[in-house]
Motif scaffolding. Structure first.
Motif, PDB file in Angstrom:
ATOM      1  N   GLY A  73      -3.830   5.342  -2.583  1.00 52.66           N
ATOM      2  CA  GLY A  73      -4.694   4.190  -2.759  1.00 52.66           C
ATOM      3  C   GLY A  73      -3.984   2.914  -3.134  1.00 52.66           C
ATOM      4  N   VAL A  74      -2.915   3.031  -3.931  1.00 57.32           N
ATOM      5  CA  VAL A  74      -2.273   1.806  -4.389  1.00 57.32           C
ATOM      6  C   VAL A  74      -1.602   1.052  -3.242  1.00 57.32           C
ATOM      7  CG1 VAL A  74       0.031   2.713  -4.929  1.00 57.32           C
ATOM      8  CG2 VAL A  74      -0.939   0.892  -6.341  1.00 57.32           C
ATOM      9  N   GLU A  75      -1.305   1.764  -2.138  1.00 56.92           N
ATOM     10  CA  GLU A  75      -0.658   1.102  -1.002  1.00 56.92           C
ATOM     11  C   GLU A  75      -1.576   0.099  -0.316  1.00 56.92           C
ATOM     12  OE1 GLU A  75      -1.421   5.419   0.386  1.00 56.92           O
ATOM     13  OE2 GLU A  75      -1.194   4.322  -1.492  1.00 56.92           O
ATOM     14  N   TRP A  76      -2.882   0.206  -0.588  1.00 58.66           N
ATOM     15  CA  TRP A  76      -3.817  -0.759  -0.007  1.00 58.66           C
ATOM     16  C   TRP A  76      -4.183  -1.866  -0.994  1.00 58.66           C
ATOM     17  CZ3 TRP A  76      -5.292   4.601   0.870  1.00 58.66           C
ATOM     18  CH2 TRP A  76      -4.861   5.070   2.125  1.00 58.66           C
ATOM     19  N   ASN A  77      -3.554  -1.833  -2.138  1.00 61.91           N
ATOM     20  CA  ASN A  77      -3.763  -2.904  -3.109  1.00 61.91           C
ATOM     21  C   ASN A  77      -3.101  -4.177  -2.589  1.00 61.91           C
ATOM     22  OD1 ASN A  77      -4.378  -4.335  -5.375  1.00 61.91           O
ATOM     23  ND2 ASN A  77      -3.131  -3.118  -6.781  1.00 61.91           N
ATOM     24  N   GLU A  78      -3.595  -5.318  -3.041  1.00 64.60           N
ATOM     25  CA  GLU A  78      -3.063  -6.585  -2.533  1.00 64.60           C
ATOM     26  C   GLU A  78      -1.641  -6.855  -3.011  1.00 64.60           C
ATOM     27  OE1 GLU A  78      -5.099  -9.419  -5.974  1.00 64.60           O
ATOM     28  OE2 GLU A  78      -6.019  -9.250  -4.002  1.00 64.60           O
ATOM     29  N   LYS A  79      -1.224  -6.204  -4.096  1.00 64.27           N
ATOM     30  CA  LYS A  79       0.126  -6.404  -4.611  1.00 64.27           C
ATOM     31  C   LYS A  79       1.008  -5.268  -4.108  1.00 64.27           C
ATOM     32  CE  LYS A  79       2.649  -7.417  -8.872  1.00 64.27           C
ATOM     33  NZ  LYS A  79       2.557  -7.611 -10.336  1.00 64.27           N
ATOM     34  N   ASN A  80       2.068  -5.599  -3.385  1.00 63.68           N
ATOM     35  CA  ASN A  80       2.871  -4.585  -2.702  1.00 63.68           C
ATOM     36  C   ASN A  80       4.220  -4.304  -3.360  1.00 63.68           C
ATOM     37  OD1 ASN A  80       0.932  -4.200  -0.628  1.00 63.68           O
ATOM     38  ND2 ASN A  80       1.630  -6.100   0.345  1.00 63.68           N
TER      39      ASN A  80
END
Length: 620
Positions: free
Chosen positions: A467-474
């Motif tokens: 899920g975190v890979e789709w967060n706006e912060k990469n």
């Protein structure tokens, strides 16, 4: 008067006050100011810990003296209980101050001046030290309480540009002032006691008043300290809102040690303010009511924690639940004390569980807030629906958070198990002699499974899912060594607490030996302490003539290791082969943010069933 103890206490407090004056002058140099704040906290912590050790290993405890401040006279007392709480506050304040050096560099906070932060932080710590060393409910208590409360209020509202944060901080301040007023009223309404009356004097005068007035005064004190501790339903009014919006290191301090000052006050109220002449049935009533409030607190708080999507609110509600265990244990100990010898032994076990869980919870809950702070620092969010897969990106934080999550869940061989097992055992073992407490013990045992479910959800949705890979912060990465080191220290303490509980049995023995009052006269005898060391919650294990009941965590680990080795041999002996295959996505061709499993979906049926407990989120 022991001038070494007195001078040490005063030196540590003055050092913190001096830090509050000097460090803000360097606030434009953010890391330098953070380093100076840490060094001041470290120096004060070493002094306070030295004082605590001197009290615990010395023969002059409890140390009592008066502090003259202008025209005010404040009685002070440092005994075994005070010493343990002083050491606990010192540890958490120092570790958290070190963590602040890196954390306050977060992009979100770089637009705020750190002057108020570094003024309030040492004042906050000094106020908590004051709470556990003053020996009255009026003058000294008021000064210490206001230092702690006002400083923590400004720390909570540090991000003052957010109206929600300011509103939550204002609510916190209002309720904490109401709590102070309740305790102050209890101290001033005792006939013959005015400003500066010691707890000993209050207890003596309570012994000659009628039952109705004594009940009212004890209820006011318990109400005030219970609100600070977070007991149901008062904790729900402020604790999740305040702890979730403060900067994460401050959340660690609030949940780790500040609410423990409420626990400390409840202990003092039930075991030091209750006069020796108080009828036994009245003491039993207070024990029963306290235990009942505790079991409701632990059940409701934990049920509400399961529902949370915001990681810090999850930890905050969980803190309410864990405080419930401590309050229940305090109630058990108060009820059992004064009965036949068998129940007195259980009172000793319950009190040990309460103190041990206070220490354990401070460490693992502070650690969980720091881990969540690190996640928020690098990802920009604490929403569990937007997290996942951080184990590969933040491996050290993930391992540390795993230790803390296992500890809070009460898994054997970790810190939470020792104290919870003592508390549950103390509730279950009286049998027909106190049947209602057996029911409390069963509820506490079931609630431990809910805690495990809560932290399976937290850990899974933060570190092991996607899920975190789709967060706006990469640009997600592990935090700096300066932010890892404090967490490593607390993780190590967690492991020591879990693997070597006999150390805390020895500490508990010194606490009782260096504390005055009926509690020491009944429970602090060598025979009673020997029964605790040899038979832990009814389980005795001997190696020759030496009782080693408290080495059971190491025994459990050894048995688990043997079982795993046997399973590995069995697997190889059967010629099992491994094969890999793509994960089945329930018919979806690719996994993305639209079809992944969210935190708000986990335990959905259970959350609907427990909707009546409150704390509902997004229709849960």
């Amino acid at each position: 008067m022991d001038f070494n103890i007195y001078n040490g206490l005063m030196t540590g407090v003055l050092l913190l006050v001096a830090s509050a004056v000097v460090v803000p002058l360097f606030a434009t140099h953010r890391k330098l100011a953070g380093t100076l704040n840490f060094l001041a906290c470290l120096a004060a912590a070493l002094i306070f810990t030295g004082v605590a050790c001197q009290v615990l290993i010395g023969t002059g405890a409890p140390a009592t003296f008066d502090l003259h401040l202008g025209g005010l006279v404040m009685p002070l007392m440092i005994d075994g209980f005070s010493a343990v709480f002083m050491a606990l506050i010192s540890l958490m304040a120092t570790v958290t101050a070190f963590y602040c050096i890196g954390y306050m560099e977060m992009d979100h906070y770089r637009h705020y001046s750190l002057r108020s932060f570094f003024f309030c932080y040492p004042v906050f710590v000094a106020g908590m030290i004051g709470i556990v060393t003053v020996d009255d409910l009026t003058t000294g208590f008021t000064i210490a309480w206001q230092m702690m409360t006002l400083a923590s209020f400004f720390l909570i509202r540090f991000d003052y540009k957010d109206e929600t944060i300011v509103r939550n901080a204002n609510k916190y301040l209002l309720l904490m002032e109401l709590a102070w007023a309740a305790v102050l009223a209890a101290g001033l309404m005792v006939p013959g006691c005015g400003w500066g009356a010691s707890l000993h004097q209050i207890a003596e005068n309570l012994g000659v008043v009628d039952t109705g007035l004594r009940t009212l005064l004890l209820a006011l004190a318990m109400l005030g300290f219970g609100m600070k501790a977070g007991m149901f339903p008062l904790g729900q009014l402020w604790l999740p809102d305040a702890h979730s919006v403060a900067p994460s290191p401050i959340s660690a301090m609030l949940s780790g040690v500040m609410i423990k000052t409420g626990v400390y006050g409840m202990l003092r109220t039930l075991f030091w303010m209750t006069p020796d002449s108080m009828p036994a049935h009245e003491l039993q009533y207070w024990g029963l009511v306290t235990a009942f409030v505790g079991v409701v607190t632990l059940f409701i708080g934990t049920a509400q924690a399961v529902k949370q999507v915001d990681a810090k609110r999850l930890h905050a509600y969980s803190s309410i639940g864990q405080i419930g265990y401590i309050i229940m244990a305090i109630g058990c100990a108060r009820y059992y004390l004064g009965h036949e010898a068998g129940l007195q032994a259980l009172a000793l076990l319950a009190l040990f569980g309460a103190l041990c869980h206070t220490l354990n919870h401070a460490v693992f809950k502070g650690l969980l807030f720091l881990c969540t702070g690190s996640v928020q620092y690098t990802t920009g969010t604490k929403d569990l629906d937007k997290l996942g897969g951080l184990f590969g990106l933040m491996p050290v934080t993930a391992v540390i958070a795993g230790i803390a999550a296992i500890a809070v869940s009460g898994v054997p061989a970790f810190s939470g198990f020792t104290s919870k097992w003592a508390i549950v055992g103390a509730a279950l073992l009286p049998g027909k002699a106190a049947g209602i407490f057996v029911i409390f013990g069963v509820i506490a045992l079931v609630t431990s499974a809910m805690t495990l479910a809560t932290y399976v959800k937290f850990y899974g949705m933060t570190f092991t899912s996607v899920g975190v890979e789709w967060n706006e912060k990469n640009d997600i990465h592990e935090v700096s060594t300066a932010m890892l080191l404090p967490k490593l220290v607390l993780a190590a303490v967690c492991l020591v607490q879990g693997l070597f509980p006999f150390l805390f049995v020895a500490l508990f023995g010194r606490v009782l030996a260096t504390s005055a009052g009926s509690i020491t006269q009944v429970l602090g005898t060598p025979e009673m302490l020997s029964s605790l060391a040899q038979s832990y919650a009814g389980v005795t294990l001997r190696l020759g003539d030496a009782p080693v009941a408290f080495s059971l965590p190491l025994v459990m680990i050894a048995m688990l290791a043997v079982a795993m080795l046997f399973a590995l041999w069995l697997r190889k002996a059967g010629g099992a082969e491994e094969r890999t295959a793509p994960v089945w996505l329930c018919g979806y061709q690719t996994l993305n943010n639209a079809n992944r499993y969210l935190s708000s979906h986990i335990f959905d049926a259970f959350k609907k069933f427990m909707k009546w407990t409150g704390g509902n989120v997004r229709g849960a």
